[in-house]
Motif scaffolding. Structure first.
Motif, PDB file in Angstrom:
ATOM      1  N   VAL A 155       0.764  -1.370   0.254  1.00 16.25           N
ATOM      2  CA  VAL A 155      -0.048   0.144   0.303  1.00 16.25           C
ATOM      3  C   VAL A 155       0.721   1.023  -0.248  1.00 16.25           C
ATOM      4  N   ALA A 156       1.635   1.312   1.009  1.00 15.95           N
ATOM      5  CA  ALA A 156       2.680   2.322   0.831  1.00 15.95           C
ATOM      6  C   ALA A 156       3.203   2.783  -0.621  1.00 15.95           C
ATOM      7  N   LEU A 157       3.910   1.649  -1.158  1.00 17.22           N
ATOM      8  CA  LEU A 157       4.505   1.967  -2.535  1.00 17.22           C
ATOM      9  C   LEU A 157       3.486   2.336  -3.658  1.00 17.22           C
ATOM     10  N   GLY A 158       2.403   1.525  -3.157  1.00 18.38           N
ATOM     11  CA  GLY A 158       1.423   2.246  -4.385  1.00 18.38           C
ATOM     12  C   GLY A 158       1.120   3.764  -4.160  1.00 18.38           C
ATOM     13  N   VAL A 159       0.776   3.981  -3.043  1.00 22.36           N
ATOM     14  CA  VAL A 159       0.917   6.032  -2.478  1.00 22.36           C
ATOM     15  C   VAL A 159       1.629   6.190  -3.416  1.00 22.36           C
ATOM     16  N   VAL A 215      -0.971   5.638  -7.315  1.00 22.41           N
ATOM     17  CA  VAL A 215      -2.647   4.393  -7.437  1.00 22.41           C
ATOM     18  C   VAL A 215      -3.470   5.496  -6.916  1.00 22.41           C
ATOM     19  N   ASP A 216      -4.349   5.353  -7.543  1.00 25.35           N
ATOM     20  CA  ASP A 216      -5.844   5.725  -6.636  1.00 25.35           C
ATOM     21  C   ASP A 216      -6.776   5.297  -5.695  1.00 25.35           C
ATOM     22  N   ALA A 268       2.947  -1.599  -7.297  1.00 25.55           N
ATOM     23  CA  ALA A 268       2.563  -0.460  -7.184  1.00 25.55           C
ATOM     24  C   ALA A 268       2.523  -0.169  -8.984  1.00 25.55           C
ATOM     25  N   THR A 269       3.382  -0.366  -9.433  1.00 32.38           N
ATOM     26  CA  THR A 269       4.231   0.638 -10.426  1.00 32.38           C
ATOM     27  C   THR A 269       3.053   0.222 -11.754  1.00 32.38           C
ATOM     28  N   LEU A 270       3.051  -1.250 -11.372  1.00 33.01           N
ATOM     29  CA  LEU A 270       2.442  -2.114 -12.961  1.00 33.01           C
ATOM     30  C   LEU A 270       0.512  -1.972 -12.069  1.00 33.01           C
ATOM     31  N   GLY A 283       0.384   1.586 -17.020  1.00 35.09           N
ATOM     32  CA  GLY A 283       1.033   0.287 -15.246  1.00 35.09           C
ATOM     33  C   GLY A 283       2.161   0.027 -16.133  1.00 35.09           C
ATOM     34  N   THR A 284       4.201   0.409 -15.135  1.00 33.01           N
ATOM     35  CA  THR A 284       5.489  -0.025 -15.975  1.00 33.01           C
ATOM     36  C   THR A 284       5.998  -0.422 -14.794  1.00 33.01           C
TER      37      THR A 284
END
Length: 275
Positions: free
Chosen positions: A23-27, A31-32, A143-145, A150-151
């Protein structure tokens, strides 16, 4: 009782830490909220499947060494119930990855296959480190995907993940070296010994911290290293040194693994703070 036993078989601490990291990496990746929630639940379900399958596979060995902290081994829950829960969690993890994109689904599937392969037998071989390097190396890309367009994560982030994965494996098994030896488990840390494994784990932590520190500058994403990044690097370095000191002065203890997970959280926070 069933729910409590299943939860106890998930390796709750690491499962929650890995979910928080995702979740932290998604933030940090932008990521919405909706996709972030899917990401968190998908990763949580995947970790549940890995933890329960590990304890189900190890049930006989855990009984042989008297592991009273393992619900499957003690009979608190049946192996059939454990396997059912593990496969349901695995299916849920992959199903929830689908809305996040084909890239996320593929990365998550490879990481979970790697983790299950470790549980199924690689843990007893000299290649026991490989699944951790693969799964944790892919982990930042979840997270980046999952973000729009997404990459894969930048190389320096993947290096940090892989290095931390190695450190997690090298420290996680230390308290169980003797029990594992009695039941035929001889992965890489068992062959290296507790002290060598801890020193290598500390080096892995420092490699991860260095990658996060200088990676953005080398990649051209930041002009200079900010003060906050130096502060987190120093904190992670202290954790690494503490792990080595403990290994040299005390017998292998679960605190070494907890220090490694603390380092992982610190690196994730650094990524969020520095963007």
């Amino acid at each position: 009782m069933l729910v409590r036993g299943l939860w106890g078989s998930t390796h709750p601490g690491p499962t929650l830490v890995v979910t928080v990291l995702a979740v932290a990496l998604g933030v940090a990746a932008g990521v919405d909220a909706g996709r972030l929630a899917l990401l968190g639940v998908a990763v949580f379900a995947g970790q549940v499947s890995v933890g329960i399958s590990n304890d189900a596979i190890d049930a006989a060995r855990d009984r042989a060494v008297g592991r009273a902290d393992k619900p499957i081994a003690t009979g608190e829950i049946s192996e059939r119930a454990a396997w059912t829960a593990a496969f349901i969690a695995l299916g849920l993890a992959l199903a929830l990855s689908v809305p996040l994109g084909a890239g996320m689904l593929a990365a998550h599937a490879v990481a979970l296959a790697s983790a299950w392969a470790y549980n199924a037998g690689l843990k007893a071989t000299p290649f026991s480190l490989v699944p951790f390097v693969v799964s944790f190396g892919l982990f930042p890309s979840f997270a980046t995907l999952s973000a729009p367009g997404g990459t894969l994560a930048p190389v320096w982030v993947s290096i940090a993940g892989a290095a931390l994965g190695a450190a997690v494996h090298l420290t996680n098994v230390l308290p169980d070296l003797e029990d594992d030896a009695r039941t035929g488990i001889r992965g890489l840390p068992h062959r290296l010994g507790a002290r060598v494994s801890t020193v290598l784990a500390a080096l892995g932590i420092l490699v991860g911290a260095t990658a996060v520190l200088v990676g953005p500058v080398i990649a051209g994403a930041a002009p200079v290293i900010p003060v906050v990044a130096w502060a987190f690097f120093a904190a992670v370095a202290v954790v690494a040194v503490a792990a080595v000191v403990l290994a040299l002065t005390r017998s292998p203890h679960r605190v070494l693994f907890r220090l490694t997970m603390l380092a992982a959280l610190l690196l994730a926070v650094q990524l969020v703070v520095t963007g």
